[in-house]
Design a protein around this motif. Structure first.
Motif, PDB file in Angstrom:
ATOM      1  N   LYS A   1      33.949  -4.103  29.169  1.00  0.00           N
ATOM      2  CA  LYS A   1      34.509  -4.105  30.511  1.00  0.00           C
ATOM      3  C   LYS A   1      36.029  -3.991  30.535  1.00  0.00           C
ATOM      4  O   LYS A   1      36.603  -3.658  31.573  1.00  0.00           O
ATOM      5  CB  LYS A   1      34.062  -5.363  31.265  1.00  0.00           C
ATOM      6  N   LYS A   2      36.668  -4.243  29.414  1.00  0.00           N
ATOM      7  CA  LYS A   2      38.123  -4.101  29.370  1.00  0.00           C
ATOM      8  C   LYS A   2      38.536  -2.628  29.337  1.00  0.00           C
ATOM      9  O   LYS A   2      39.705  -2.297  29.565  1.00  0.00           O
ATOM     10  CB  LYS A   2      38.698  -4.831  28.168  1.00  0.00           C
ATOM     11  N   GLU A   3      37.583  -1.741  29.059  1.00  0.00           N
ATOM     12  CA  GLU A   3      37.879  -0.308  29.044  1.00  0.00           C
ATOM     13  C   GLU A   3      38.005   0.211  30.478  1.00  0.00           C
ATOM     14  O   GLU A   3      37.547  -0.414  31.429  1.00  0.00           O
ATOM     15  CB  GLU A   3      36.766   0.457  28.322  1.00  0.00           C
ATOM     16  N   SER A   4      38.598   1.380  30.626  1.00  0.00           N
ATOM     17  CA  SER A   4      38.729   1.974  31.955  1.00  0.00           C
ATOM     18  C   SER A   4      37.376   2.495  32.427  1.00  0.00           C
ATOM     19  O   SER A   4      36.475   2.779  31.620  1.00  0.00           O
ATOM     20  CB  SER A   4      39.742   3.122  31.924  1.00  0.00           C
ATOM     21  N   THR A   5      37.234   2.639  33.741  1.00  0.00           N
ATOM     22  CA  THR A   5      35.994   3.158  34.302  1.00  0.00           C
ATOM     23  C   THR A   5      35.744   4.587  33.846  1.00  0.00           C
ATOM     24  O   THR A   5      34.590   5.028  33.765  1.00  0.00           O
ATOM     25  CB  THR A   5      36.032   3.102  35.839  1.00  0.00           C
ATOM     26  N   ALA A   6      36.798   5.302  33.512  1.00  0.00           N
ATOM     27  CA  ALA A   6      36.643   6.669  33.008  1.00  0.00           C
ATOM     28  C   ALA A   6      35.832   6.685  31.713  1.00  0.00           C
ATOM     29  O   ALA A   6      35.094   7.646  31.444  1.00  0.00           O
ATOM     30  CB  ALA A   6      38.017   7.304  32.779  1.00  0.00           C
ATOM     31  N   VAL A   7      35.943   5.625  30.918  1.00  0.00           N
ATOM     32  CA  VAL A   7      35.174   5.540  29.676  1.00  0.00           C
ATOM     33  C   VAL A   7      33.691   5.363  29.995  1.00  0.00           C
ATOM     34  O   VAL A   7      32.832   5.912  29.309  1.00  0.00           O
ATOM     35  CB  VAL A   7      35.689   4.386  28.795  1.00  0.00           C
ATOM     36  N   VAL A   8      33.396   4.606  31.042  1.00  0.00           N
ATOM     37  CA  VAL A   8      32.000   4.443  31.469  1.00  0.00           C
ATOM     38  C   VAL A   8      31.415   5.802  31.863  1.00  0.00           C
ATOM     39  O   VAL A   8      30.293   6.142  31.500  1.00  0.00           O
ATOM     40  CB  VAL A   8      31.894   3.464  32.654  1.00  0.00           C
ATOM     41  N   VAL A   9      32.189   6.581  32.602  1.00  0.00           N
ATOM     42  CA  VAL A   9      31.739   7.914  33.018  1.00  0.00           C
ATOM     43  C   VAL A   9      31.503   8.800  31.792  1.00  0.00           C
ATOM     44  O   VAL A   9      30.500   9.526  31.724  1.00  0.00           O
ATOM     45  CB  VAL A   9      32.767   8.559  33.964  1.00  0.00           C
ATOM     46  N   LYS A  10      32.413   8.733  30.846  1.00  0.00           N
ATOM     47  CA  LYS A  10      32.252   9.518  29.609  1.00  0.00           C
ATOM     48  C   LYS A  10      30.969   9.126  28.876  1.00  0.00           C
ATOM     49  O   LYS A  10      30.205   9.990  28.421  1.00  0.00           O
ATOM     50  CB  LYS A  10      33.463   9.302  28.700  1.00  0.00           C
ATOM     51  N   ALA A  11      30.721   7.815  28.787  1.00  0.00           N
ATOM     52  CA  ALA A  11      29.512   7.330  28.119  1.00  0.00           C
ATOM     53  C   ALA A  11      28.259   7.775  28.871  1.00  0.00           C
ATOM     54  O   ALA A  11      27.252   8.158  28.261  1.00  0.00           O
ATOM     55  CB  ALA A  11      29.553   5.808  28.007  1.00  0.00           C
ATOM     56  N   LEU A  12      28.320   7.734  30.198  1.00  0.00           N
ATOM     57  CA  LEU A  12      27.173   8.171  31.006  1.00  0.00           C
ATOM     58  C   LEU A  12      26.872   9.648  30.792  1.00  0.00           C
ATOM     59  O   LEU A  12      25.702  10.039  30.660  1.00  0.00           O
ATOM     60  CB  LEU A  12      27.459   7.910  32.484  1.00  0.00           C
ATOM     61  N   ARG A  13      27.909  10.467  30.759  1.00  0.00           N
ATOM     62  CA  ARG A  13      27.691  11.906  30.577  1.00  0.00           C
ATOM     63  C   ARG A  13      27.063  12.195  29.212  1.00  0.00           C
ATOM     64  O   ARG A  13      26.185  13.057  29.089  1.00  0.00           O
ATOM     65  CB  ARG A  13      29.011  12.659  30.752  1.00  0.00           C
ATOM     66  N   LYS A  14      27.489  11.458  28.200  1.00  0.00           N
ATOM     67  CA  LYS A  14      26.899  11.640  26.870  1.00  0.00           C
ATOM     68  C   LYS A  14      25.445  11.180  26.875  1.00  0.00           C
ATOM     69  O   LYS A  14      24.563  11.836  26.304  1.00  0.00           O
ATOM     70  CB  LYS A  14      27.715  10.894  25.816  1.00  0.00           C
ATOM     71  N   ALA A  15      25.185  10.046  27.524  1.00  0.00           N
ATOM     72  CA  ALA A  15      23.820   9.529  27.573  1.00  0.00           C
ATOM     73  C   ALA A  15      22.903  10.485  28.334  1.00  0.00           C
ATOM     74  O   ALA A  15      21.754  10.722  27.933  1.00  0.00           O
ATOM     75  CB  ALA A  15      23.811   8.150  28.232  1.00  0.00           C
ATOM     76  N   LEU A  16      23.398  11.042  29.419  1.00  0.00           N
ATOM     77  CA  LEU A  16      22.610  12.001  30.200  1.00  0.00           C
ATOM     78  C   LEU A  16      22.286  13.253  29.397  1.00  0.00           C
ATOM     79  O   LEU A  16      21.279  13.929  29.648  1.00  0.00           O
ATOM     80  CB  LEU A  16      23.360  12.369  31.478  1.00  0.00           C
ATOM     81  N   ALA A  17      23.158  13.549  28.426  1.00  0.00           N
ATOM     82  CA  ALA A  17      22.926  14.704  27.553  1.00  0.00           C
ATOM     83  C   ALA A  17      22.099  14.335  26.322  1.00  0.00           C
ATOM     84  O   ALA A  17      21.842  15.175  25.465  1.00  0.00           O
ATOM     85  CB  ALA A  17      24.267  15.300  27.118  1.00  0.00           C
ATOM     86  N   GLY A  18      21.695  13.049  26.247  1.00  0.00           N
ATOM     87  CA  GLY A  18      20.879  12.605  25.118  1.00  0.00           C
ATOM     88  C   GLY A  18      21.676  12.181  23.905  1.00  0.00           C
ATOM     89  O   GLY A  18      21.105  12.009  22.822  1.00  0.00           O
ATOM     90  N   ASP A  19      22.990  11.990  24.070  1.00  0.00           N
ATOM     91  CA  ASP A  19      23.851  11.603  22.956  1.00  0.00           C
ATOM     92  C   ASP A  19      24.253  10.128  23.067  1.00  0.00           C
ATOM     93  O   ASP A  19      24.205   9.530  24.142  1.00  0.00           O
ATOM     94  CB  ASP A  19      25.124  12.458  22.928  1.00  0.00           C
ATOM     95  N   TYR A  20      24.699   9.575  21.939  1.00  0.00           N
ATOM     96  CA  TYR A  20      25.148   8.191  21.906  1.00  0.00           C
ATOM     97  C   TYR A  20      26.646   8.101  22.177  1.00  0.00           C
ATOM     98  O   TYR A  20      27.404   9.017  21.849  1.00  0.00           O
ATOM     99  CB  TYR A  20      24.863   7.559  20.532  1.00  0.00           C
ATOM    100  N   TYR A  21      27.049   6.967  22.751  1.00  0.00           N
ATOM    101  CA  TYR A  21      28.476   6.692  22.901  1.00  0.00           C
ATOM    102  C   TYR A  21      28.762   5.249  22.489  1.00  0.00           C
ATOM    103  O   TYR A  21      28.302   4.301  23.127  1.00  0.00           O
ATOM    104  CB  TYR A  21      28.967   6.889  24.334  1.00  0.00           C
ATOM    105  N   VAL A  22      29.499   5.092  21.392  1.00  0.00           N
ATOM    106  CA  VAL A  22      30.025   3.802  20.950  1.00  0.00           C
ATOM    107  C   VAL A  22      31.396   4.067  20.349  1.00  0.00           C
ATOM    108  O   VAL A  22      31.757   5.212  20.065  1.00  0.00           O
ATOM    109  CB  VAL A  22      29.119   3.115  19.897  1.00  0.00           C
ATOM    110  N   SER A  23      32.150   3.011  20.127  1.00  0.00           N
ATOM    111  CA  SER A  23      33.465   3.184  19.524  1.00  0.00           C
ATOM    112  C   SER A  23      33.325   3.593  18.061  1.00  0.00           C
ATOM    113  O   SER A  23      32.275   3.420  17.436  1.00  0.00           O
ATOM    114  CB  SER A  23      34.266   1.883  19.611  1.00  0.00           C
ATOM    115  N   ASP A  24      34.400   4.137  17.508  1.00  0.00           N
ATOM    116  CA  ASP A  24      34.394   4.534  16.096  1.00  0.00           C
ATOM    117  C   ASP A  24      34.118   3.342  15.193  1.00  0.00           C
ATOM    118  O   ASP A  24      33.475   3.472  14.144  1.00  0.00           O
ATOM    119  CB  ASP A  24      35.737   5.168  15.717  1.00  0.00           C
TER     120      ASP A  24
END
Length: 230
Positions: free
Chosen positions: A112-135
């Motif tokens: 939650k400390k991340e920006s909302t833009a990061v949530v959107v980025k993660a959602l777009r990856k998830a919608l495409a079937g990809d994972y989103y986590v930090s390095d």
């Protein structure tokens, strides 16, 4: 020749028990050209019922929830609606819950400390079937996968591996200095239930006293907060 119709917006469902957080996320997502919020809930059981009716394209879920917690929700979501991807948005450090959330079926984990833009980025990856986590999380998962049993020095088991999802939440809150009453209020449990979780934690970690358990919890939370992945 008629123009091609605009692509339908992806329908997102929000599961978050804090109204301010949920409202802020909804307002932000509604501004995205390719997303819209189709439903919301503050508890997991209600969310599952609503998801069955609404059939959203993706779900954003918290981890700490009253009743069924976020990890159990993810397991139920995966079992009932395997085609609906989920992204976790949590106040808990990724070193504490990210890998557990991924095992439960999430495709993304954002603090939650991340920006909302990061949530959107993660959602777009998830919608495409990809994972989103930090390095850092990715590196930890690869590291664990490459470790062979018996190789190197054996370390003490991590609470992440030993405790149930709810016990882990209680353990983390203990390490953050919260009292039984504080934990009961935060997780919307009875003090008696929290005491029961404390007893199970002490037994599983082979600790003799409440003071010893508190010391272990405090040290573990400090390590997690410093970015040491369990």
């Amino acid at each position: 020749m008629p123009a091609e119709p605009a692509s339908a917006k992806k329908r997102i469902f929000l599961l978050e028990d804090h109204c301010v957080v949920r409202e802020g996320l909804r307002l932000y997502l509604q501004q995205e050209p390719d997303m819209e919020v189709c439903g919301e809930a503050s508890e997991a059981a209600a969310a599952l019922d609503a998801i069955e009716k609404l059939q959203p394209d993706a779900v954003v879920s918290d981890v700490s929830l009253p009743g069924m917690n976020g990890i159990e929700f993810l397991k139920n979501l995966k079992a009932r609606f395997p085609s609906i991807p989920a992204v976790v948005l949590s106040m808990h450090h990724e070193s504490v819950y990210a890998e557990r959330a991924l095992r439960a079926g999430a495709l993304g984990y954002v603090m939650k400390k991340e920006s909302t833009a990061v949530v959107v980025k993660a959602l777009r990856k998830a919608l495409a079937g990809d994972y989103y986590v930090s390095d850092k999380v990715t590196g930890s998962i690869f590291h664990k996968a490459l470790l062979k049993p018996g190789a190197g020095k054996m370390s003490e088991p991590s609470p992440v591996d030993l405790l149930s999802d709810r016990e882990l939440e209680v353990f983390e809150l203990l390490g953050a200095g919260k009292s039984t009453r504080d934990i009961a209020e935060a997780l919307r449990l009875s003090p008696k239930t929290v005491e029961s979780h404390r007893a199970h934690i002490k037994e599983k970690l082979h600790l003799d006293t409440a003071t010893e358990m508190l010391q272990h919890a405090t040290l573990w939370v400090e390590h997690a907060g410093a970015g040491e992945l369990a």
